[in-house]
Write a protein that holds these residues in place. Structure first.
Motif, PDB file in Angstrom:
ATOM      1  N   PRO A  17     -14.165 -10.472  -7.474  1.00  0.00           N
ATOM      2  CA  PRO A  17     -14.556  -9.580  -8.562  1.00  0.00           C
ATOM      3  C   PRO A  17     -15.450  -8.600  -8.294  1.00  0.00           C
ATOM      4  CG  PRO A  17     -13.971 -11.671  -9.511  1.00  0.00           C
ATOM      5  CD  PRO A  17     -14.000 -11.847  -7.775  1.00  0.00           C
ATOM      6  N   GLY A  18     -15.319  -7.440  -8.588  1.00  0.00           N
ATOM      7  CA  GLY A  18     -16.273  -6.103  -8.652  1.00  0.00           C
ATOM      8  C   GLY A  18     -16.462  -5.712  -6.831  1.00  0.00           C
ATOM      9  N   ARG A  19     -15.627  -6.309  -5.994  1.00  0.00           N
ATOM     10  CA  ARG A  19     -15.745  -6.065  -4.787  1.00  0.00           C
ATOM     11  C   ARG A  19     -14.573  -5.126  -4.067  1.00  0.00           C
ATOM     12  NH1 ARG A  19     -20.104  -6.118  -2.304  1.00  0.00           N
ATOM     13  NH2 ARG A  19     -19.418  -6.581  -0.406  1.00  0.00           N
ATOM     14  N   TYR A  20     -13.643  -4.812  -5.203  1.00  0.00           N
ATOM     15  CA  TYR A  20     -12.509  -4.019  -4.682  1.00  0.00           C
ATOM     16  C   TYR A  20     -12.351  -2.618  -5.415  1.00  0.00           C
ATOM     17  CZ  TYR A  20     -10.266  -6.529  -8.277  1.00  0.00           C
ATOM     18  OH  TYR A  20      -9.900  -7.212  -9.497  1.00  0.00           O
ATOM     19  N   VAL A  21     -11.710  -1.826  -4.930  1.00  0.00           N
ATOM     20  CA  VAL A  21     -11.149  -0.725  -5.690  1.00  0.00           C
ATOM     21  C   VAL A  21      -9.528  -0.617  -5.639  1.00  0.00           C
ATOM     22  CG1 VAL A  21     -13.157   0.622  -5.488  1.00  0.00           C
ATOM     23  CG2 VAL A  21     -11.319   0.963  -3.807  1.00  0.00           C
ATOM     24  N   VAL A  22      -9.048  -0.191  -6.654  1.00  0.00           N
ATOM     25  CA  VAL A  22      -7.492  -0.126  -7.036  1.00  0.00           C
ATOM     26  C   VAL A  22      -6.986   1.341  -6.864  1.00  0.00           C
ATOM     27  CG1 VAL A  22      -5.853  -0.682  -8.508  1.00  0.00           C
ATOM     28  CG2 VAL A  22      -7.755  -2.120  -8.413  1.00  0.00           C
ATOM     29  N   LEU A  23      -6.303   1.523  -6.036  1.00  0.00           N
ATOM     30  CA  LEU A  23      -5.633   2.647  -5.938  1.00  0.00           C
ATOM     31  C   LEU A  23      -4.046   2.694  -6.463  1.00  0.00           C
ATOM     32  CD1 LEU A  23      -6.068   3.706  -2.235  1.00  0.00           C
ATOM     33  CD2 LEU A  23      -7.536   4.266  -4.180  1.00  0.00           C
ATOM     34  N   HIS A  24      -4.134   3.390  -7.564  1.00  0.00           N
ATOM     35  CA  HIS A  24      -2.493   3.585  -7.999  1.00  0.00           C
ATOM     36  C   HIS A  24      -1.831   4.661  -8.217  1.00  0.00           C
ATOM     37  CE1 HIS A  24       0.376   1.633 -11.166  1.00  0.00           C
ATOM     38  NE2 HIS A  24       0.764   2.772 -11.070  1.00  0.00           N
ATOM     39  N   ALA A  25      -1.126   4.860  -6.843  1.00  0.00           N
ATOM     40  CA  ALA A  25      -0.436   6.386  -6.612  1.00  0.00           C
ATOM     41  C   ALA A  25       0.804   6.752  -7.342  1.00  0.00           C
ATOM     42  CB  ALA A  25      -0.230   6.152  -5.076  1.00  0.00           C
ATOM     43  N   GLY A  26       1.378   5.908  -7.897  1.00  0.00           N
ATOM     44  CA  GLY A  26       2.844   5.968  -8.975  1.00  0.00           C
ATOM     45  C   GLY A  26       2.495   6.565  -9.799  1.00  0.00           C
ATOM     46  N   GLU A  61       7.813   1.547  -7.399  1.00  0.00           N
ATOM     47  CA  GLU A  61       6.769   2.438  -6.701  1.00  0.00           C
ATOM     48  C   GLU A  61       6.647   1.834  -5.458  1.00  0.00           C
ATOM     49  OE1 GLU A  61       4.724   4.216 -10.695  1.00  0.00           O
ATOM     50  OE2 GLU A  61       4.055   2.184 -10.069  1.00  0.00           O
ATOM     51  N   ARG A  62       7.273   0.867  -4.857  1.00  0.00           N
ATOM     52  CA  ARG A  62       6.859   0.411  -3.715  1.00  0.00           C
ATOM     53  C   ARG A  62       6.910   1.347  -2.528  1.00  0.00           C
ATOM     54  NH1 ARG A  62       9.848  -4.858  -5.407  1.00  0.00           N
ATOM     55  NH2 ARG A  62       8.443  -6.189  -5.793  1.00  0.00           N
ATOM     56  N   ASP A  63       8.003   2.348  -2.399  1.00  0.00           N
ATOM     57  CA  ASP A  63       7.951   3.365  -1.567  1.00  0.00           C
ATOM     58  C   ASP A  63       6.712   4.291  -1.654  1.00  0.00           C
ATOM     59  OD1 ASP A  63      10.402   2.337  -0.495  1.00  0.00           O
ATOM     60  OD2 ASP A  63      11.662   3.959  -1.607  1.00  0.00           O
ATOM     61  N   ILE A  64       6.090   4.431  -2.693  1.00  0.00           N
ATOM     62  CA  ILE A  64       4.804   5.285  -2.920  1.00  0.00           C
ATOM     63  C   ILE A  64       3.657   4.553  -2.246  1.00  0.00           C
ATOM     64  CG2 ILE A  64       3.327   6.511  -4.501  1.00  0.00           C
ATOM     65  CD1 ILE A  64       5.953   6.640  -6.311  1.00  0.00           C
ATOM     66  N   SER A  65       3.525   3.151  -2.670  1.00  0.00           N
ATOM     67  CA  SER A  65       2.666   2.590  -2.025  1.00  0.00           C
ATOM     68  C   SER A  65       2.647   2.383  -0.468  1.00  0.00           C
ATOM     69  CB  SER A  65       2.417   1.261  -2.845  1.00  0.00           C
ATOM     70  OG  SER A  65       1.813   1.108  -4.154  1.00  0.00           O
ATOM     71  N   ALA A  66       3.847   2.136   0.166  1.00  0.00           N
ATOM     72  CA  ALA A  66       4.225   2.143   1.280  1.00  0.00           C
ATOM     73  C   ALA A  66       3.824   3.283   2.201  1.00  0.00           C
ATOM     74  CB  ALA A  66       5.571   1.695   1.606  1.00  0.00           C
ATOM     75  N   ALA A  67       4.033   4.478   1.551  1.00  0.00           N
ATOM     76  CA  ALA A  67       3.520   5.804   2.156  1.00  0.00           C
ATOM     77  C   ALA A  67       1.985   5.732   2.179  1.00  0.00           C
ATOM     78  CB  ALA A  67       4.040   6.934   1.253  1.00  0.00           C
ATOM     79  N   VAL A  68       1.182   5.458   1.108  1.00  0.00           N
ATOM     80  CA  VAL A  68      -0.059   5.364   1.393  1.00  0.00           C
ATOM     81  C   VAL A  68      -0.624   4.374   2.393  1.00  0.00           C
ATOM     82  CG1 VAL A  68      -2.135   4.926   0.111  1.00  0.00           C
ATOM     83  CG2 VAL A  68      -0.464   5.943  -1.064  1.00  0.00           C
ATOM     84  N   ARG A  69      -0.161   3.118   2.373  1.00  0.00           N
ATOM     85  CA  ARG A  69      -0.303   2.132   3.311  1.00  0.00           C
ATOM     86  C   ARG A  69      -0.321   2.695   4.714  1.00  0.00           C
ATOM     87  NH1 ARG A  69       2.846  -1.565   1.645  1.00  0.00           N
ATOM     88  NH2 ARG A  69       4.467  -1.304   3.256  1.00  0.00           N
ATOM     89  N   GLY A 123      -8.687   6.074   0.001  1.00  0.00           N
ATOM     90  CA  GLY A 123      -8.559   4.621   0.623  1.00  0.00           C
ATOM     91  C   GLY A 123      -9.321   4.451   1.837  1.00  0.00           C
ATOM     92  N   ASP A 124      -9.221   5.080   2.737  1.00  0.00           N
ATOM     93  CA  ASP A 124      -9.913   4.995   4.046  1.00  0.00           C
ATOM     94  C   ASP A 124     -11.246   5.188   3.933  1.00  0.00           C
ATOM     95  OD1 ASP A 124      -8.083   4.092   5.737  1.00  0.00           O
ATOM     96  OD2 ASP A 124      -7.545   6.002   6.372  1.00  0.00           O
ATOM     97  N   ALA A 125     -11.863   6.065   3.266  1.00  0.00           N
ATOM     98  CA  ALA A 125     -13.220   6.504   3.025  1.00  0.00           C
ATOM     99  C   ALA A 125     -14.059   5.193   2.231  1.00  0.00           C
ATOM    100  CB  ALA A 125     -13.318   7.844   2.437  1.00  0.00           C
ATOM    101  N   ALA A 154      -7.582   1.751   7.522  1.00  0.00           N
ATOM    102  CA  ALA A 154      -8.094   0.722   7.052  1.00  0.00           C
ATOM    103  C   ALA A 154      -7.261  -0.420   6.498  1.00  0.00           C
ATOM    104  CB  ALA A 154      -9.371   1.078   6.080  1.00  0.00           C
ATOM    105  N   PRO A 155      -7.708  -1.620   6.417  1.00  0.00           N
ATOM    106  CA  PRO A 155      -6.887  -2.839   6.141  1.00  0.00           C
ATOM    107  C   PRO A 155      -6.676  -2.616   4.273  1.00  0.00           C
ATOM    108  CG  PRO A 155      -8.745  -3.648   7.178  1.00  0.00           C
ATOM    109  CD  PRO A 155      -8.983  -2.206   7.204  1.00  0.00           C
TER     110      PRO A 155
END
Length: 172
Positions: A8-17, A52-60, A34-36, A65-66
Motif C-alpha cells: 500500500p502506498g508504493r504503487y501507481v495505477v494506470l487505467h488506459a481503457g 480492455e485486456r488488449d489496451i493494457s497489453a499494448a501499454v505493457r 509508466g516507465d518514468a 519497466a516491469p
C-alpha cells in the motif's frame, strides 16, 4: 494486493481503457508515463475490465519497466481497494477516476473530448490534464477528424500533474 506483491502506498495505477475510443489516451503515452514513474521508484499496475485486456497489453508491450497487469483480474470492490491503497491513479475520463475519488485516492485524469468543467474532480488530491484543442470538449464517440486532442496531451504534462498530487513528501 499481497498476491501481486503490492505494498500500500508504493504503487501507481494506470487505467488506459475507456468505453469510448475518443476517451482513450494512446497506449504509447501511458507507457512513457509508466516507465518514468517506475524510474522514480514506483511499482506500476495496469487495470481495466476484461474487455480492455488488449489496451493494457499494448501499454505493457511498449513499457521497458516491469509492470503488474491486473486487467480483468479484479472485481469492482477489488478495484476500489486497489485504488484506495495506491499512491495515485492515472487514467482517462472514465469510471475508474470517479471510483478513485470515491475511495479517497489521488488521481490524474486525462480529458480528451470530455468536459472537465462537468466531470473533473476538484481538490488537492486530483488533477485534470486537458486537451488543448479548439474542438474540445466534443460529443463524438469516434473522432471525425484526426484525434488531435490525444496528440495535444503530452506525457510530461501528465507526469507533472502526478508529481503535484503526490506532493513533496511522496517524491522518490
Amino acid at each position: 494486493m499481497a498476491g501481486a506483491g503490492l505494498e500500500p502506498g508504493r504503487y501507481v495505477v494506470l487505467h488506459a481503457g475507456a468505453s469510448s475510443p475518443t476517451r482513450r489516451w494512446p497506449a504509447a503515452r501511458y507507457a512513457a508515463v509508466g516507465d518514468a514513474l517506475a524510474a522514480d521508484g514506483w511499482d506500476v499496475v495496469l487495470t481495466g475490465v476484461p474487455g480492455e485486456r488488449d489496451i493494457s497489453a499494448a501499454v505493457r508491450a511498449r513499457m521497458t519497466a516491469p509492470v503488474t497487469d491486473l486487467t480483468g483480474a479484479t472485481s469492482l470492490g477489488g478495484l476500489a481497494a486497489l485504488l484506495r491503497d495506491c499512491a495515485a491513479l492515472i487514467g482517462n475520463d472514465t469510471g475508474s477516476a470517479h471510483l478513485a475519488a470515491a475511495v479517497g485516492a489521488r488521481s490524474v485524469t486525462v480529458f480528451l473530448p470530455g468536459d472537465p468543467v462537468r466531470w473533473a474532480h476538484r481538490g488537492p488530491r486530483h488533477r485534470a490534464v486537458v486537451a488543448d484543442v479548439g474542438c474540445a470538449p466534443c460529443p463524438h464517440l469516434v473522432c471525425p477528424i484526426d484525434f488531435r486532442c490525444a496528440a495535444s496531451v503530452r506525457p510530461a504534462a501528465v507526469l507533472a500533474a502526478v508529481h503535484e498530487v503526490l506532493g513533496e513528501e511522496d517524491a522518490r
